[in-house]
Design a protein around this motif. Structure first.
Motif, mmCIF file in Angstrom:
data_model
loop_
_atom_site.group_PDB
_atom_site.id
_atom_site.type_symbol
_atom_site.label_atom_id
_atom_site.label_comp_id
_atom_site.label_asym_id
_atom_site.label_seq_id
_atom_site.Cartn_x
_atom_site.Cartn_y
_atom_site.Cartn_z
ATOM 1 N N PHE A 97 0.846 -1.179 0.000
ATOM 2 C CA PHE A 97 0.000 0.000 0.000
ATOM 3 C C PHE A 97 0.889 1.238 0.000
ATOM 4 O O PHE A 97 1.832 1.326 0.799
ATOM 5 N N VAL A 98 0.592 2.211 -0.846
ATOM 6 C CA VAL A 98 1.376 3.447 -0.852
ATOM 7 C C VAL A 98 0.463 4.672 -0.756
ATOM 8 O O VAL A 98 -0.591 4.744 -1.378
ATOM 9 N N ASP A 99 0.871 5.606 0.075
ATOM 10 C CA ASP A 99 0.241 6.924 0.224
ATOM 11 C C ASP A 99 -1.128 6.873 0.899
ATOM 12 O O ASP A 99 -1.943 7.758 0.696
ATOM 13 N N PHE A 100 -1.395 5.859 1.694
ATOM 14 C CA PHE A 100 -2.583 5.849 2.548
ATOM 15 C C PHE A 100 -2.340 4.921 3.724
ATOM 16 O O PHE A 100 -1.489 4.034 3.666
ATOM 17 N N ASN A 101 -3.091 5.131 4.805
ATOM 18 C CA ASN A 101 -2.833 4.366 6.029
ATOM 19 C C ASN A 101 -4.093 3.830 6.701
ATOM 20 O O ASN A 101 -4.103 3.547 7.892
ATOM 21 N N ALA A 102 -5.167 3.702 5.909
ATOM 22 C CA ALA A 102 -6.402 3.109 6.407
ATOM 23 C C ALA A 102 -7.158 2.507 5.227
ATOM 24 O O ALA A 102 -7.199 3.099 4.147
#
Length: 344
Positions: A97-102
């Protein structure tokens, strides 16, 4: 080029997982911007150069002005190819996953990962990562962009030699778009050291800037003129300004995804304006972008009133109220926020 990666073992785990995986799926957030697509394709081109079978699966379409990036023609759009994309995810050995955390940031695509047990790595620079988004979570909010963080991670893992010129171009594009050409979120010397490294790799920065910032459609320029000339309002008491655009207005100017990119920055060019807001009416919600300068915490304001978040000077949110109701609420809560926090 040190960053505050609190748990260095995460880099080693990243390295081990990359080395031990052949089929890799890379996922950016919904409505991918330059940093999301840049980090996706920067990593994609690097992994392809390492002989990996890599695939970028985007939750939905991305703006036309990013179509020049190397490998963009291979990006699979999830909401148009659900069956094929779901099978690729099922068959892969590693998801990044890149550039998000949920998982909520990839909308319907998030359902695929709620029960999927494929090892997952998250590389992101947004604050407050959601627990269990990935097995390995590399989160550095002080990084200017996910692209900057990605370069650092690849370097620390010993993969810098595998970054191609094409990958470097994508990474540079992400840094430029997420910092407004180094105008904000870019006060760390490390950011410029990485830009220098990318230049040494032979990227053509003038061409990249032209493709991103100087390659507008006639309709987009007319929309910008309408937004600035007819729809921008000032709130002098709170040192703020905002633009609101309805669905009808977007339709009138033949809106395409990405056409309003950067509009929210325009009001910050006005003397005395420390907060700029952009309200864009969508089908079911009003999408909101905030940019600030000085000591105004755009992320705290967005979190408090508009179910959003982000960085100190760049944040986003949303409202389920109608467009005019959202704007009126903004005016009310901004006054309240400034009075309570003494930002007048």
């Amino acid at each position: 080029m040190q960053m505050n990666i609190k748990d260095k073992s995460q880099i080693e785990l990243f390295k081990t997982n990359i080395n031990n995986s052949q089929k890799v799926v890379i996922v950016p957030h919904n409505n991918p911007d330059g940093d999301a697509l840049g980090s996706s394709l920067g990593l994609y081109n690097t992994l392809k150069n390492m002989g990996k079978d890599a695939t970028v699966i985007s939750p939905n379409e991305f703006p036309d002005f990013l179509n020049w990036m190397h490998g963009v023609e291979d990006v699979l759009i999830y909401d148009k190819n659900i069956k094929k994309a779901s099978q690729l995810i099922k068959d892969c050995e590693l998801v990044i996953f890149v550039d998000f955390n949920a998982l909520s940031r990839i909308k319907l695509m998030g359902n695929v990962f709620k029960e999927d047990e494929t090892p997952r790595i998250m590389i992101d620079h947004h604050p407050f990562p959601e627990a269990n988004t990935a097995n390995i979570q590399i989160s550095v909010p002080e990084a200017s962009s996910t692209c900057e963080l990605l370069f650092h991670v690849l370097n620390e893992a010993g993969f810098k030699k595998n970054i191609t010129k094409e990958a470097a171009e994508c990474i540079y594009a992400g840094i430029m778009t997420d910092t407004g050409s180094l105008n904000y979120n870019s006060s760390r010397p490390e950011t410029y050291l990485i830009v220098a490294d990318l230049l040494r790799m032979g990227i053509d920065k003038e061409h990249i800037h032209h493709m991103i910032f100087h390659n507008n459609s006639f309709d987009r320029m007319r929309l910008l003129g309408h937004a600035l000339g007819e729809k921008m309002e000032r709130i002098p008491e709170q040192r703020a300004a905002f633009i609101s655009l309805s669905q009808d207005e977007l339709k009138r100017f033949n809106f395409k995804p990405g056409d309003t990119e950067g509009f929210v920055n325009q009001a910050l060019w006005i003397e005395g304006v420390n907060l700029s807001a952009m309200f864009t009416e969508k089908k079911d919600i009003v999408k909101i972008s905030f940019r600030s300068r000085g000591g105004f915490p755009a992320n705290k304001f967005s979190e408090t009133y508009f179910n959003g978040g982000g960085h100190f000077n760049a944040a986003g949110g949303e409202s389920k109220l109608k467009l005019d109701e959202t704007v009126e609420r903004f005016k009310t809560v901004l006054k309240e926020f400034c009075e309570v926090n003494n930002y007048n």
